[in-house]
Design a protein around this motif. Structure first.
Motif, PDB file in Angstrom:
ATOM      1  N   MET A   1     -15.221  -5.171   7.168  1.00 43.62           N
ATOM      2  CA  MET A   1     -14.638  -5.944   6.053  1.00 43.62           C
ATOM      3  C   MET A   1     -13.152  -5.635   5.937  1.00 43.62           C
ATOM      4  N   TYR A   2     -12.399  -6.659   5.564  1.00 42.43           N
ATOM      5  CA  TYR A   2     -10.973  -6.473   5.336  1.00 42.43           C
ATOM      6  C   TYR A   2     -10.738  -5.568   4.124  1.00 42.43           C
ATOM      7  N   THR A   3      -9.605  -4.884   4.140  1.00 42.59           N
ATOM      8  CA  THR A   3      -9.100  -4.179   2.967  1.00 42.59           C
ATOM      9  C   THR A   3      -7.728  -4.736   2.643  1.00 42.59           C
ATOM     10  N   LEU A   4      -7.552  -5.198   1.422  1.00 41.07           N
ATOM     11  CA  LEU A   4      -6.268  -5.752   1.000  1.00 41.07           C
ATOM     12  C   LEU A   4      -5.640  -4.837  -0.040  1.00 41.07           C
ATOM     13  N   TYR A   5      -4.484  -4.291   0.301  1.00 37.97           N
ATOM     14  CA  TYR A   5      -3.723  -3.463  -0.631  1.00 37.97           C
ATOM     15  C   TYR A   5      -2.784  -4.355  -1.441  1.00 37.97           C
ATOM     16  N   ILE A   6      -2.843  -4.171  -2.743  1.00 37.36           N
ATOM     17  CA  ILE A   6      -1.995  -4.932  -3.658  1.00 37.36           C
ATOM     18  C   ILE A   6      -1.410  -3.970  -4.689  1.00 37.36           C
ATOM     19  N   ALA A   7      -0.497  -4.499  -5.510  1.00 35.27           N
ATOM     20  CA  ALA A   7       0.046  -3.736  -6.642  1.00 35.27           C
ATOM     21  C   ALA A   7      -0.380  -4.419  -7.938  1.00 35.27           C
ATOM     22  N   ASN A   8       0.215  -3.992  -9.040  1.00 34.60           N
ATOM     23  CA  ASN A   8      -0.167  -4.460 -10.377  1.00 34.60           C
ATOM     24  C   ASN A   8      -0.303  -5.978 -10.429  1.00 34.60           C
ATOM     25  N   LYS A   9      -1.407  -6.450 -10.956  1.00 35.70           N
ATOM     26  CA  LYS A   9      -1.633  -7.894 -11.016  1.00 35.70           C
ATOM     27  C   LYS A   9      -0.714  -8.583 -12.020  1.00 35.70           C
ATOM     28  N   ASN A  10      -0.258  -7.858 -13.016  1.00 32.30           N
ATOM     29  CA  ASN A  10       0.664  -8.466 -13.967  1.00 32.30           C
ATOM     30  C   ASN A  10       1.982  -8.867 -13.321  1.00 32.30           C
ATOM     31  N   TYR A  11       2.414  -8.100 -12.333  1.00 28.94           N
ATOM     32  CA  TYR A  11       3.752  -8.282 -11.771  1.00 28.94           C
ATOM     33  C   TYR A  11       3.797  -8.807 -10.335  1.00 28.94           C
ATOM     34  N   SER A  12       2.811  -8.489  -9.514  1.00 21.68           N
ATOM     35  CA  SER A  12       2.989  -8.604  -8.067  1.00 21.68           C
ATOM     36  C   SER A  12       2.652  -9.998  -7.541  1.00 21.68           C
ATOM     37  N   SER A  13       3.644 -10.857  -7.536  1.00 21.22           N
ATOM     38  CA  SER A  13       3.470 -12.213  -7.022  1.00 21.22           C
ATOM     39  C   SER A  13       3.162 -12.210  -5.528  1.00 21.22           C
ATOM     40  N   TRP A  14       3.766 -11.298  -4.799  1.00 21.90           N
ATOM     41  CA  TRP A  14       3.515 -11.244  -3.354  1.00 21.90           C
ATOM     42  C   TRP A  14       2.061 -10.885  -3.085  1.00 21.90           C
ATOM     43  N   SER A  15       1.512  -9.948  -3.849  1.00 21.54           N
ATOM     44  CA  SER A  15       0.108  -9.576  -3.679  1.00 21.54           C
ATOM     45  C   SER A  15      -0.827 -10.743  -3.986  1.00 21.54           C
ATOM     46  N   LEU A  16      -0.465 -11.534  -4.983  1.00 18.75           N
ATOM     47  CA  LEU A  16      -1.329 -12.610  -5.440  1.00 18.75           C
ATOM     48  C   LEU A  16      -1.590 -13.641  -4.349  1.00 18.75           C
ATOM     49  N   ARG A  17      -0.625 -13.883  -3.484  1.00 23.76           N
ATOM     50  CA  ARG A  17      -0.766 -14.986  -2.529  1.00 23.76           C
ATOM     51  C   ARG A  17      -1.941 -14.793  -1.570  1.00 23.76           C
ATOM     52  N   PRO A  18      -1.982 -13.723  -0.767  1.00 25.37           N
ATOM     53  CA  PRO A  18      -3.155 -13.569   0.104  1.00 25.37           C
ATOM     54  C   PRO A  18      -4.430 -13.274  -0.678  1.00 25.37           C
ATOM     55  N   TRP A  19      -4.307 -12.570  -1.814  1.00 28.27           N
ATOM     56  CA  TRP A  19      -5.477 -12.319  -2.657  1.00 28.27           C
ATOM     57  C   TRP A  19      -6.094 -13.635  -3.100  1.00 28.27           C
ATOM     58  N   GLU A  37       5.394   2.353  -9.096  1.00 26.51           N
ATOM     59  CA  GLU A  37       5.864   3.591  -9.706  1.00 26.51           C
ATOM     60  C   GLU A  37       7.272   3.382 -10.236  1.00 26.51           C
ATOM     61  N   GLN A  38       7.650   4.199 -11.184  1.00 23.42           N
ATOM     62  CA  GLN A  38       9.028   4.149 -11.676  1.00 23.42           C
ATOM     63  C   GLN A  38       9.958   4.594 -10.539  1.00 23.42           C
ATOM     64  N   GLY A  39      10.997   3.835 -10.331  1.00 24.46           N
ATOM     65  CA  GLY A  39      11.914   4.162  -9.243  1.00 24.46           C
ATOM     66  C   GLY A  39      11.475   3.519  -7.950  1.00 24.46           C
ATOM     67  N   CYS A  40      11.122   4.328  -6.956  1.00 28.56           N
ATOM     68  CA  CYS A  40      10.827   3.836  -5.613  1.00 28.56           C
ATOM     69  C   CYS A  40       9.348   4.037  -5.273  1.00 28.56           C
ATOM     70  N   ASN A  41       8.745   2.999  -4.691  1.00 32.35           N
ATOM     71  CA  ASN A  41       7.349   3.066  -4.280  1.00 32.35           C
ATOM     72  C   ASN A  41       7.181   3.499  -2.832  1.00 32.35           C
ATOM     73  N   TRP A  42       8.290   3.813  -2.182  1.00 30.87           N
ATOM     74  CA  TRP A  42       8.287   3.994  -0.734  1.00 30.87           C
ATOM     75  C   TRP A  42       7.223   4.986  -0.268  1.00 30.87           C
ATOM     76  N   ASP A  43       7.198   6.168  -0.846  1.00 26.14           N
ATOM     77  CA  ASP A  43       6.295   7.208  -0.343  1.00 26.14           C
ATOM     78  C   ASP A  43       4.831   6.818  -0.508  1.00 26.14           C
ATOM     79  N   SER A  44       4.456   6.330  -1.681  1.00 29.23           N
ATOM     80  CA  SER A  44       3.048   6.009  -1.911  1.00 29.23           C
ATOM     81  C   SER A  44       2.615   4.771  -1.128  1.00 29.23           C
ATOM     82  N   PHE A  45       3.469   3.759  -1.059  1.00 26.45           N
ATOM     83  CA  PHE A  45       3.102   2.537  -0.347  1.00 26.45           C
ATOM     84  C   PHE A  45       3.139   2.724   1.168  1.00 26.45           C
ATOM     85  N   ARG A  46       3.966   3.645   1.643  1.00 27.43           N
ATOM     86  CA  ARG A  46       4.023   3.907   3.083  1.00 27.43           C
ATOM     87  C   ARG A  46       2.723   4.530   3.598  1.00 27.43           C
ATOM     88  N   ALA A  47       1.891   5.007   2.716  1.00 23.46           N
ATOM     89  CA  ALA A  47       0.611   5.563   3.139  1.00 23.46           C
ATOM     90  C   ALA A  47      -0.286   4.500   3.767  1.00 23.46           C
TER      91      ALA A  47
END
Length: 227
Positions: A1-19, A37-47
């Motif tokens: 099964m696919y796994t789709l990583y997204i961010a907050n549904k209130n804000y993340s328009s990019w996530s909404l499209r494939p979802w 996250e406040q500031g930069c999401n780089w470290d957590s999203f790079r996982a």
């Protein structure tokens, strides 16, 4: 099964499209939401994402990033992602790509924030131009392919790429044509869109950068989000 990583549904328009594509077309997937996250999401999203951005699709060991690339990947494996008619399919791909790369003023001055209602301070010429292009593009699709969706009788990826615009129209009461407003309401009433919206309202995460954008845009009339 696919796994789709997204961010907050209130804000993340990019996530909404494939979802939206996967949810509305019944393509099974596991959703993994990683909040901004406040500031930069780089470290957590790079996982999970090589760009440090969402969305990102995992198919076994294969990683597919960027909303348009994800949709094209799915289209190679599932029917109905794009229209079957060649003319409608070509137009739909062009319209989705235009949304993917354009509408800068709309993104900056009316960022997606599903749970609030905002009265804009003013409409800049750039934002007026983007709204006019939305009217033109949506009406072209409806007239040319007969509706009720942008490229004909069935929901497809081009509709998914504009679902975030439908939410922006609601949030900021954007002055669109009647036919555009009607299609926006139809897109918001899709079962997938309703699930996304209700999830967005239940979120208690707050991202100051995204909220600041909406505060700069105009006067907040309502905040419908859970406290």
């Amino acid at each position: 099964m696919y796994t789709l990583y997204i961010a907050n549904k209130n804000y993340s328009s990019w996530s909404l499209r494939p979802w939206s594509v996967m949810s509305q077309l019944g393509i099974p997937f596991e959703e993994k939401l990683v909040p901004f996250e406040q500031g930069c999401n780089w470290d957590s999203f790079r996982a999970f994402s090589p760009t440090g951005k969402v969305p990102c699709l995992l198919d076994g060991d294969r990683v597919v990033w960027d909303s348009l690339a994800i949709v094209e990947y799915l289209a190679e494996r599932h029917d109905g992602v794009w229209p079957s008619d060649p003319d409608a399919r070509a137009w739909a791909r062009c319209a989705a790509a235009e949304m993917h790369s354009g509408f800068g003023a709309l993104r900056e001055q009316a960022s997606m924030n599903c749970g609030v209602r905002v009265r804009l301070h003013h409409l800049t010429d750039a934002l007026k131009s983007d709204i006019a292009r939305i009217d033109e593009l949506w009406n072209e699709g409806l007239v040319r392919f007969g509706g009720p969706f942008l490229a004909g009788g069935h929901f497809s990826a081009v509709d998914a790429f504009f679902v975030p615009v439908a939410f922006r129209i609601l949030t900021y009461d954007l002055p669109v044509q009647a036919s555009t407003a009607a299609l926006a309401e139809q897109l918001r009433q899709l079962p997938s869109s309703q699930r996304w919206y209700q999830d967005a309202l239940r979120e208690t995460w707050r991202d100051s950068a995204h909220d600041d954008e909406a505060h700069l845009a105009g006067e907040w009339l309502e905040d419908l989000r859970a406290r």
